[in-house]
Design an enzyme around this catalytic site. Structure first.
Site, PDB file in Angstrom:
ATOM      1  N   GLU A  92       0.717  -1.363  -0.048  1.00 55.82           N
ATOM      2  CA  GLU A  92       0.099  -0.131  -0.020  1.00 55.82           C
ATOM      3  C   GLU A  92       0.887   1.151   0.040  1.00 55.82           C
ATOM      4  O   GLU A  92       0.812   1.903   1.072  1.00 55.82           O
ATOM      5  CB  GLU A  92      -0.863  -0.055   1.293  1.00 55.82           C
ATOM      6  N   GLU A 146      -5.616  -8.355   0.565  1.00 51.69           N
ATOM      7  CA  GLU A 146      -6.124  -8.273   2.004  1.00 51.69           C
ATOM      8  C   GLU A 146      -7.481  -7.679   1.554  1.00 51.69           C
ATOM      9  O   GLU A 146      -8.034  -7.034   0.655  1.00 51.69           O
ATOM     10  CB  GLU A 146      -5.706  -6.606   2.553  1.00 51.69           C
TER      11      GLU A 146
HETATM   12  O1  IFM Z   1      -4.252  -3.158   9.100  1.00 54.15           O
HETATM   13  C1  IFM Z   1      -4.176  -2.620   7.913  1.00 54.15           C
HETATM   14  C2  IFM Z   1      -2.882  -3.163   6.984  1.00 54.15           C
HETATM   15  O2  IFM Z   1      -1.819  -2.858   7.891  1.00 54.15           O
HETATM   16  C3  IFM Z   1      -2.841  -2.488   5.886  1.00 54.15           C
HETATM   17  N1  IFM Z   1      -4.120  -2.496   5.094  1.00 54.15           N
HETATM   18  C4  IFM Z   1      -5.331  -1.958   5.674  1.00 54.15           C
HETATM   19  C5  IFM Z   1      -5.356  -2.948   6.933  1.00 54.15           C
HETATM   20  C6  IFM Z   1      -6.746  -2.202   7.896  1.00 54.15           C
HETATM   21  O3  IFM Z   1      -6.923  -1.021   8.140  1.00 54.15           O
END
Ligand code: IFM
Length: 462
Positions: free
Chosen positions: A184, A368
């Site tokens: 990210e 994710e």
């Molecule tokens: O916890 C975070 C993760 O580290 C990166 N993506 C989003 C998740 C939830 O906010």
């Protein structure tokens, strides 16, 4: 910012049973869970680990809810063997983890054996239990000594990142199924340098665009190194993407939604997949063009084996009356403990949109997706039906995107266990496994139990 209370964690589905024709039932589709080093490891002073920007940031009063830090987190640095057994008991096909850069390499670029051995042992155990290993090199825990030299504002950090990628891929070659350079970059650049919600906590959009360029440059420099050192592994990057919808049919609001997605998605994906930085970004952020040297975009646009996509929610926006957008949160919609709207359609729309926009779109892993809820252990049980419902609906959206032609290879639930949720500390619980932070006891939530059962049944059939 949001008007609606989150839904009760108990309201929702009580099953996890993807339809007969779901890609989840395919033998070659990977279902896994994900975590990140700073969020679970703890042991920040042990075995030669150096300070990271998140140690520094979370120690500043007011930066993290309740003053929480990653000092102990889920104590995974000590409990890793039991945690791998826990994962194996969930029957997942793969696990996504990240390496803490300050744990494995010192200021002079020398390896820290104890830190490296931690990851070697972890990866060996995961593989011995039959899991595929997905390893992120940078999930936000920059060594503090690099921040002291300017962090991602300093072009040299991209080259230090490439050195770190070189060391890791030489040390861990043969143990990693897929490398991800960055997690990210939008969050690293925007939250870290524009709105200051994340480390290092700076607040200047010009910094954010320059940091983004150096992050992506570091990624591009690392790609050929990873390929050379670990040729059997796949190489990719992870982008968090946002669905922006318009509050009305008016051209101004439509344009607002377009700009929202430009700022969240194209800012990262265009350099990677088109070797271009979108010019319209600088209508939103006049004068914030980064310094880009000749050849940088060719480095950044190195072909990828896969693209990791993190998706959580949509943002409804309207025109701000000038050149930008403002949020227009809808009333009466389902939200999570984060206040994020549950909007599975957004995942489908984005994936299909990327498939159309980028002819060279690599195969996708959802690296994710998941939700936070206020989960509690009651009589030994954690009922998280809202999460089950969330997962079922997002997986249906994934199926729809796959049917529309998007090449999707896997899905990682964020997260394996409750953990340090950055500026929100330990209050927001994203895990399918509950963590009691006083005792470090792990308790499978209902979602984890049902997913484990589904995978056990699926594996019996295949
Ligand atoms: O916890 C975070 C993760 O580290 C990166 N993506 C989003 C998740 C939830 O906010």
């Amino acid at each position: 910012m949001f008007n609606d209370a989150p839904q009760s964690p108990n309201a929702g589905d009580q099953t996890f049973s993807p339809p007969a024709d779901s890609i989840l039932r395919r033998k070659d589709f990977l279902l896994g869970t994900a975590t990140a080093s700073y969020q679970i490891e703890g042991a920040i002073h042990e075995d030669g680990r150096l300070a990271s920007i998140w140690d520094t940031f979370s120690a500043i009063p007011g930066k993290v809810l309740n003053g929480d830090t990653g000092e102990v987190a889920c104590d995974h640095y000590h409990l890793w063997e039991a945690d791998v057994d826990l994962l194996a008991g969930l029957n997942v096909d793969g696990y996504r983890l990240s390496i803490a850069w300050p744990r494995v390499m010192d200021e002079k670029g020398q390896p820290n054996r104890k830190g490296i051995d931690f990851y070697k042992n972890l990866l060996d155990r995961l593989r011995a239990k039959g899991m595929k290993t997905f390893v992120t090199l940078y999930h936000w825990d920059l060594p503090q000594y690099l921040e002291d030299r300017g962090g991602w504002l300093n072009r040299d950090t991209a080259f230090r990142f490439a050195e770190y990628a070189d060391l890791m891929s030489r040390e861990l070659a043969g143990k990693v199924d897929a490398w991800m350079t960055l997690n990210e970059p939008w969050c690293s650049a925007y939250l870290g340098y524009a709105n200051g919600h994340h480390a290092p906590g700076l607040t200047n959009i010009r910094y954010a665009t320059q940091a983004m360029h150096h992050l992506l440059l570091g990624h591009g420099l690392a790609v050929p190194i990873l390929r050379k050192n670990d040729p059997a592994s796949q190489v990719g990057i992870v982008a968090n993407v946002g669905r922006g919808t318009a509050d009305s049919d008016s051209p101004a609001d439509q344009r607002a939604a377009y700009l929202f997605e430009l700022q969240h998605n194209n800012w990262i994906l265009d350099p990677l997949l088109k070797k271009q930085i979108p010019k319209e970004l600088f209508e939103l952020w006049p004068g914030a063009e980064p310094l880009v040297l000749e050849g940088d975009l060719d480095i950044i646009g190195a072909p990828l084996d896969f693209l990791g996509i993190n998706y959580y929610f949509r943002t409804n926006v309207k025109s701000d009356g000038a050149h930008g957008f403002v949020e227009a949160p809808p009333e009466g919609v389902e939200r999570t403990q984060m206040g994020w709207e549950v909007y599975p359609q957004g995942l489908q729309d984005l994936l299909i949109g990327f498939h159309k926009t980028y002819p060279n779109l690599p195969p996708i892993y959802i690296t994710e997706n998941g939700m936070a809820s206020d989960d509690e252990v009651i009589d030994g049980e954690v009922v998280d039906n809202q999460r089950l419902s969330f997962l079922n609906r997002h997986l249906a959206a994934l199926d729809a995107a796959a049917k529309a032609g998007v090449d999707i290879r896997g899905y990682f639930i964020w997260s394996l266990m409750d953990n340090f949720e950055w500026a929100f500390g330990y209050e927001r619980r994203f895990g399918i496994v509950h963590v009691d932070y006083q005792t470090q006891k792990r308790t499978l939530k209902r979602s984890a139990q049902l997913i484990a059962q589904f995978l056990a049944d699926r594996n019996k059939q295949s």
